[in-house]
Design a protein around this motif. Structure first.
Motif, PDB file in Angstrom:
ATOM      1  N   VAL A 180       0.849  -1.198   0.000  1.00 53.17           N
ATOM      2  CA  VAL A 180       0.000   0.000   0.000  1.00 53.17           C
ATOM      3  C   VAL A 180       0.881   1.243   0.000  1.00 53.17           C
ATOM      4  CG1 VAL A 180      -1.732   1.321   1.285  1.00 53.17           C
ATOM      5  CG2 VAL A 180      -1.872  -1.178   1.188  1.00 53.17           C
ATOM      6  N   SER A 181       0.578   2.156  -0.897  1.00 53.88           N
ATOM      7  CA  SER A 181       1.285   3.427  -0.976  1.00 53.88           C
ATOM      8  C   SER A 181       0.391   4.521  -0.402  1.00 53.88           C
ATOM      9  CB  SER A 181       1.648   3.739  -2.435  1.00 53.88           C
ATOM     10  OG  SER A 181       2.378   4.934  -2.527  1.00 53.88           O
ATOM     11  N   ARG A 182       1.016   5.445   0.309  1.00 51.97           N
ATOM     12  CA  ARG A 182       0.283   6.581   0.877  1.00 51.97           C
ATOM     13  C   ARG A 182       0.348   7.745  -0.093  1.00 51.97           C
ATOM     14  NH1 ARG A 182      -1.041   9.007   5.993  1.00 51.97           N
ATOM     15  NH2 ARG A 182      -0.773  11.268   5.935  1.00 51.97           N
ATOM     16  N   VAL A 183      -0.803   8.301  -0.427  1.00 48.67           N
ATOM     17  CA  VAL A 183      -0.856   9.388  -1.401  1.00 48.67           C
ATOM     18  C   VAL A 183      -1.607  10.569  -0.804  1.00 48.67           C
ATOM     19  CG1 VAL A 183      -1.585  10.062  -3.713  1.00 48.67           C
ATOM     20  CG2 VAL A 183      -0.826   7.714  -3.290  1.00 48.67           C
ATOM     21  N   GLY A 184      -1.082  11.759  -1.044  1.00 46.74           N
ATOM     22  CA  GLY A 184      -1.766  12.968  -0.609  1.00 46.74           C
ATOM     23  C   GLY A 184      -1.946  13.021   0.895  1.00 46.74           C
ATOM     24  N   ASP A 185      -3.189  13.173   1.337  1.00 42.84           N
ATOM     25  CA  ASP A 185      -3.470  13.325   2.761  1.00 42.84           C
ATOM     26  C   ASP A 185      -3.684  11.990   3.462  1.00 42.84           C
ATOM     27  OD1 ASP A 185      -5.836  12.611   1.656  1.00 42.84           O
ATOM     28  OD2 ASP A 185      -7.032  14.255   2.467  1.00 42.84           O
ATOM     29  N   GLY A 186      -3.142  10.940   2.889  1.00 44.24           N
ATOM     30  CA  GLY A 186      -3.231   9.628   3.533  1.00 44.24           C
ATOM     31  C   GLY A 186      -4.138   8.663   2.830  1.00 44.24           C
ATOM     32  N   ALA A 187      -4.453   8.925   1.560  1.00 49.49           N
ATOM     33  CA  ALA A 187      -5.292   8.003   0.797  1.00 49.49           C
ATOM     34  C   ALA A 187      -4.484   6.750   0.447  1.00 49.49           C
ATOM     35  CB  ALA A 187      -5.784   8.665  -0.476  1.00 49.49           C
ATOM     36  N   PRO A 188      -5.050   5.558   0.650  1.00 54.48           N
ATOM     37  CA  PRO A 188      -4.336   4.320   0.310  1.00 54.48           C
ATOM     38  C   PRO A 188      -4.452   3.987  -1.171  1.00 54.48           C
ATOM     39  CG  PRO A 188      -6.443   3.796   1.316  1.00 54.48           C
ATOM     40  CD  PRO A 188      -6.339   5.288   1.318  1.00 54.48           C
ATOM     41  N   LEU A 189      -3.326   3.627  -1.774  1.00 55.50           N
ATOM     42  CA  LEU A 189      -3.301   3.153  -3.156  1.00 55.50           C
ATOM     43  C   LEU A 189      -2.665   1.768  -3.123  1.00 55.50           C
ATOM     44  CD1 LEU A 189      -3.726   3.549  -6.173  1.00 55.50           C
ATOM     45  CD2 LEU A 189      -1.507   4.704  -6.278  1.00 55.50           C
ATOM     46  N   ALA A 190      -3.462   0.740  -3.417  1.00 49.69           N
ATOM     47  CA  ALA A 190      -3.006  -0.646  -3.269  1.00 49.69           C
ATOM     48  C   ALA A 190      -2.374  -1.168  -4.552  1.00 49.69           C
ATOM     49  CB  ALA A 190      -4.182  -1.540  -2.868  1.00 49.69           C
ATOM     50  N   PHE A 191      -1.279  -1.903  -4.381  1.00 50.78           N
ATOM     51  CA  PHE A 191      -0.575  -2.529  -5.492  1.00 50.78           C
ATOM     52  C   PHE A 191      -0.397  -4.014  -5.216  1.00 50.78           C
ATOM     53  CE2 PHE A 191       0.783   1.852  -5.683  1.00 50.78           C
ATOM     54  CZ  PHE A 191       0.927   2.129  -7.027  1.00 50.78           C
ATOM     55  N   VAL A 192      -0.452  -4.809  -6.260  1.00 47.27           N
ATOM     56  CA  VAL A 192      -0.053  -6.214  -6.192  1.00 47.27           C
ATOM     57  C   VAL A 192       1.393  -6.290  -6.669  1.00 47.27           C
ATOM     58  CG1 VAL A 192      -0.380  -8.518  -7.154  1.00 47.27           C
ATOM     59  CG2 VAL A 192      -2.363  -7.141  -6.487  1.00 47.27           C
ATOM     60  N   LYS A 193       2.223  -7.009  -5.924  1.00 45.64           N
ATOM     61  CA  LYS A 193       3.631  -7.143  -6.281  1.00 45.64           C
ATOM     62  C   LYS A 193       3.926  -8.585  -6.690  1.00 45.64           C
ATOM     63  CE  LYS A 193       8.352  -6.533  -4.581  1.00 45.64           C
ATOM     64  NZ  LYS A 193       8.789  -7.866  -5.022  1.00 45.64           N
ATOM     65  N   PRO A 194       3.995  -8.862  -7.997  1.00 47.59           N
ATOM     66  CA  PRO A 194       4.348 -10.211  -8.450  1.00 47.59           C
ATOM     67  C   PRO A 194       5.755 -10.586  -7.984  1.00 47.59           C
ATOM     68  CG  PRO A 194       3.345  -8.950 -10.219  1.00 47.59           C
ATOM     69  CD  PRO A 194       3.630  -7.987  -9.115  1.00 47.59           C
ATOM     70  N   LEU A 195       5.957 -11.841  -7.667  1.00 47.07           N
ATOM     71  CA  LEU A 195       7.235 -12.322  -7.124  1.00 47.07           C
ATOM     72  C   LEU A 195       8.326 -12.270  -8.181  1.00 47.07           C
ATOM     73  CD1 LEU A 195       8.594 -13.573  -4.617  1.00 47.07           C
ATOM     74  CD2 LEU A 195       7.997 -15.830  -5.538  1.00 47.07           C
ATOM     75  N   ASP A 196       9.411 -11.573  -7.882  1.00 48.20           N
ATOM     76  CA  ASP A 196      10.599 -11.521  -8.740  1.00 48.20           C
ATOM     77  C   ASP A 196      10.287 -11.081 -10.164  1.00 48.20           C
ATOM     78  OD1 ASP A 196      12.201 -12.403  -6.619  1.00 48.20           O
ATOM     79  OD2 ASP A 196      11.763 -14.509  -7.086  1.00 48.20           O
ATOM     80  N   GLY A 197       9.308 -10.227 -10.324  1.00 47.66           N
ATOM     81  CA  GLY A 197       9.000  -9.728 -11.656  1.00 47.66           C
ATOM     82  C   GLY A 197       8.436 -10.765 -12.594  1.00 47.66           C
ATOM     83  N   ALA A 198       7.861 -11.838 -12.044  1.00 48.65           N
ATOM     84  CA  ALA A 198       7.319 -12.918 -12.871  1.00 48.65           C
ATOM     85  C   ALA A 198       5.980 -12.523 -13.462  1.00 48.65           C
ATOM     86  CB  ALA A 198       7.185 -14.187 -12.037  1.00 48.65           C
ATOM     87  N   ASP A 199       5.484 -13.343 -14.375  1.00 49.17           N
ATOM     88  CA  ASP A 199       4.150 -13.117 -14.934  1.00 49.17           C
ATOM     89  C   ASP A 199       3.119 -13.199 -13.817  1.00 49.17           C
ATOM     90  OD1 ASP A 199       5.425 -12.979 -17.346  1.00 49.17           O
ATOM     91  OD2 ASP A 199       4.824 -14.981 -18.018  1.00 49.17           O
ATOM     92  N   PHE A 200       2.022 -12.495 -13.995  1.00 46.41           N
ATOM     93  CA  PHE A 200       0.992 -12.441 -12.957  1.00 46.41           C
ATOM     94  C   PHE A 200      -0.382 -12.628 -13.578  1.00 46.41           C
ATOM     95  CE2 PHE A 200      -2.068  -9.854 -10.465  1.00 46.41           C
ATOM     96  CZ  PHE A 200      -2.036 -10.598  -9.292  1.00 46.41           C
ATOM     97  N   ALA A 201      -1.219 -13.391 -12.888  1.00 43.16           N
ATOM     98  CA  ALA A 201      -2.590 -13.628 -13.362  1.00 43.16           C
ATOM     99  C   ALA A 201      -3.559 -13.546 -12.186  1.00 43.16           C
ATOM    100  CB  ALA A 201      -2.695 -14.982 -14.053  1.00 43.16           C
ATOM    101  N   ALA A 202      -4.688 -12.919 -12.406  1.00 41.42           N
ATOM    102  CA  ALA A 202      -5.721 -12.803 -11.380  1.00 41.42           C
ATOM    103  C   ALA A 202      -7.030 -12.429 -12.071  1.00 41.42           C
ATOM    104  CB  ALA A 202      -5.331 -11.755 -10.336  1.00 41.42           C
ATOM    105  N   SER A 203      -8.039 -12.163 -11.256  1.00 42.63           N
ATOM    106  CA  SER A 203      -9.316 -11.672 -11.770  1.00 42.63           C
ATOM    107  C   SER A 203      -9.599 -10.324 -11.149  1.00 42.63           C
ATOM    108  CB  SER A 203     -10.444 -12.660 -11.449  1.00 42.63           C
ATOM    109  OG  SER A 203     -10.229 -13.896 -12.086  1.00 42.63           O
ATOM    110  N   GLY A 204     -10.456  -9.565 -11.773  1.00 44.78           N
ATOM    111  CA  GLY A 204     -10.783  -8.248 -11.263  1.00 44.78           C
ATOM    112  C   GLY A 204     -12.267  -7.957 -11.384  1.00 44.78           C
ATOM    113  N   TYR A 205     -12.690  -6.889 -10.724  1.00 48.80           N
ATOM    114  CA  TYR A 205     -14.095  -6.460 -10.802  1.00 48.80           C
ATOM    115  C   TYR A 205     -14.137  -4.970 -10.550  1.00 48.80           C
ATOM    116  CZ  TYR A 205     -18.997  -5.739  -9.502  1.00 48.80           C
ATOM    117  OH  TYR A 205     -20.294  -5.276  -9.435  1.00 48.80           O
ATOM    118  N   ILE A 206     -14.930  -4.281 -11.324  1.00 47.50           N
ATOM    119  CA  ILE A 206     -15.174  -2.851 -11.126  1.00 47.50           C
ATOM    120  C   ILE A 206     -16.670  -2.634 -11.222  1.00 47.50           C
ATOM    121  CG2 ILE A 206     -14.791  -0.523 -12.005  1.00 47.50           C
ATOM    122  CD1 ILE A 206     -12.159  -1.476 -13.192  1.00 47.50           C
ATOM    123  N   GLY A 207     -17.266  -2.171 -10.125  1.00 44.34           N
ATOM    124  CA  GLY A 207     -18.704  -1.953 -10.179  1.00 44.34           C
ATOM    125  C   GLY A 207     -19.340  -1.855  -8.809  1.00 44.34           C
TER     126      GLY A 207
END
Length: 526
Positions: free
Chosen positions: A259-286
């Protein structure tokens, strides 16, 4: 009367969150001033996960991207726009429920913020080039409204000898599968993007949420993010506001989150793939419809967060949802739900009301003792306890049963405040239970029933000032509830009406018991 204290306590907890939170955010901002300065210098900085969870990011050089859209994806719930950096630039929801005052469909994101599927590289030169090189889309229009559809995004960084390929498959229900493939290994992060801001509300929980493999749910509220905070073996990470979310999930292969802190403390979440490897997951926006999330994956219901009382709110919502399945109207479901809750809590409520009636009868004698021993607190306490014991009264008997109900009241408050299911739900003359009553009928009735309940409820106030203050409670609550969601006010109104019936029953029962005791006493004398 204690019931009003209990309700006031629950309300003031929310009130404190609304008005006190900005101060805590400012304090948190001051403590993290150095990290904010670094992050602000480059909004496209990649976080650095290390052994220390508080390590600040070192921002690489980059430039602000453009907003050119290279692909538009249509699903059954809306439209996604993919920009030239391979990110979800905007999500617009379809349907009459999501129409604004100007008949415009609800757009979830402020386009100035970081976006879902954005990739950031730890290597500064690579990151700079990535933010200045456009992706190429396999198609400009994708129709996934009736069946799944695929989209491939490719970015070629010639100077870095690196090719990034994002393969996406979109589904009608709004969720998608994605993979990130690199031509060579290099450390990178993929973000869910900033939380939606279409339904921002300081009285609700909003920020980021991480669901770990152990089942624990970690919430980073807005204003409380710590730079570099990390979570291992996560199964789902979400950025959310009151009604909507953008999230990643993989329940088969856990991933690490930073999690990165931005501005006045807003959280910005990141996924960190291991050792720069390929990454696969699912997502949802809604929207966070519980049944829709459950249909995608039952564990996704963890994305619906109610705050401190989530452990109570979730089963209460399940009960409300079940009632709705029988009576397909959220307004009547709330009415029936409230009746059932009052039935379950009746033993506690009845005990409290009876105790209050006993204390009311003792009020004159209590006042007499207070005047007699006003200069001797110890003697006053002794005689008061003797008085309680003689008449079988318990000062906690009226208070404790009602205090035990506070968590339930507060949990129901959270359910009705956060439930997007109420958005666009009609009941009688009300067109949207998630909005205020357009004619203020429910708040006024709620205030009237609260006043009437206060009139028939025994009170043992010996302080005239306290009694005067509590007489004003119905007015205060009516003013507050004028602008509350109609579904929430409906709950309080029905709750008050049932409480009036219960209090009337208790009053009649106590009075009948007094008549019987009086008759028995007269018979003994004769």
């Amino acid at each position: 009367m204690i019931i009003f204290v209990a309700i006031a306590f629950a309300f003031m907890s929310v009130y404190q969150q609304y008005f006190v939170q900005p101060q805590s955010v400012a304090a948190s901002q001051a403590r993290q001033g150095e990290q904010e300065g670094k992050s602000a210098s480059d909004p496209n900085a990649a976080p650095i996960a290390s052994a220390s969870p508080n390590t600040a990011a070192q921002p690489p050089a980059s430039s602000q991207p453009t907003d050119r859209v290279i692909a538009v994806v249509t699903t059954a719930i809306g439209e996604l726009k993919i920009d030239e950096l391979g990110r979800v630039a905007q999500a617009t929801l379809s349907g009459s429920v999501f129409k604004g005052e100007n008949s415009e469909q609800t757009a979830l994101f402020n386009q100035r913020n970081a976006r879902a599927l954005e990739i950031r590289f730890t290597d500064k030169p690579v990151n700079t080039q990535a933010f200045n090189t456009a992706y190429v889309a396999s198609a400009s229009e994708i129709d996934a409204s009736a069946a799944s559809a695929d989209l491939t995004l490719t970015q070629t960084l010639n100077e870095s000898n690196l090719t990034i390929v994002k393969e996406l498959r979109f589904y009608p229900d709004g969720h998608y599968d994605f993979s990130v493939k690199l031509s060579r290994a290099t450390e990178y992060f993929v973000t869910t993007g900033f939380r939606p801001d279409a339904a921002s509300d300081p009285m609700t929980i909003q920020g980021a949420l991480v669901h770990t493999s152990s089942g624990a749910i970690e919430t980073i509220e807005e204003g409380e993010a710590i730079e570099g905070q990390s979570f291992k073996n996560a199964r789902m990470v979400s950025a959310f506001d009151r009604y909507y979310a953008t999230l990643f999930f993989n329940y088969e292969t856990p991933f690490n989150v930073v999690v990165s802190r931005v501005g006045d403390g807003a959280p910005l979440a990141f996924v960190k793939p291991l050792d720069g490897a390929d990454f696969a997951a699912s997502g949802y926006i809604g929207p966070k419809y519980v049944d829709k999330l459950r249909a995608i994956n039952p564990e996704l219901t963890a994305a619906v967060e109610y705050g401190f009382f989530t452990f109570l709110s979730k089963p209460l919502f399940v009960a409300l949802e079940w009632i709705y399945s029988l009576v397909p109207n959220w307004g009547w479901a709330i009415v029936i739900f409230t009746i059932l809750v009052k039935i379950v809590l009746f033993p506690l409520s009845h005990k409290g009301m009876v105790s209050m009636s006993k204390l009311k009868d003792l009020a004159p004698k209590m006042k007499e003792l207070q005047e007699r021993y006003k200069d001797d607190k110890q003697k006053l306490q002794t005689h008061m306890m003797e008085l309680y014991k003689k008449h079988g009264a318990n000062p906690l008997g009226g208070c404790l049963p009602l205090l035990l109900q506070i968590p339930i009241f507060f949990a129901i408050y959270r359910v009705l405040l956060n439930a997007i299911e109420l958005k666009g739900a009609e009941w009688l003359y009300i067109g949207d239970l998630s909005m205020k009553d357009p004619f203020f009928v429910l708040p006024l009735l709620m205030g009237a029933t609260m006043w009437f309940q206060q009139r028939i409820t025994p009170s043992n106030f010996t302080d005239p000032m306290q009694a005067k203050l509590f007489r004003w409670l119905p007015v205060v609550f009516t003013v507050f509830f004028l602008f509350f969601p109609a579904g929430l006010v409906l709950y309080w109104l029905v709750n008050n009406i049932i409480s009036i019936g219960q209090q009337w029953f208790v009053n009649k029962s106590v009075q009948a018991a007094k008549e019987i005791n009086k008759s028995d006493s007269n018979n003994e004398k004769n």
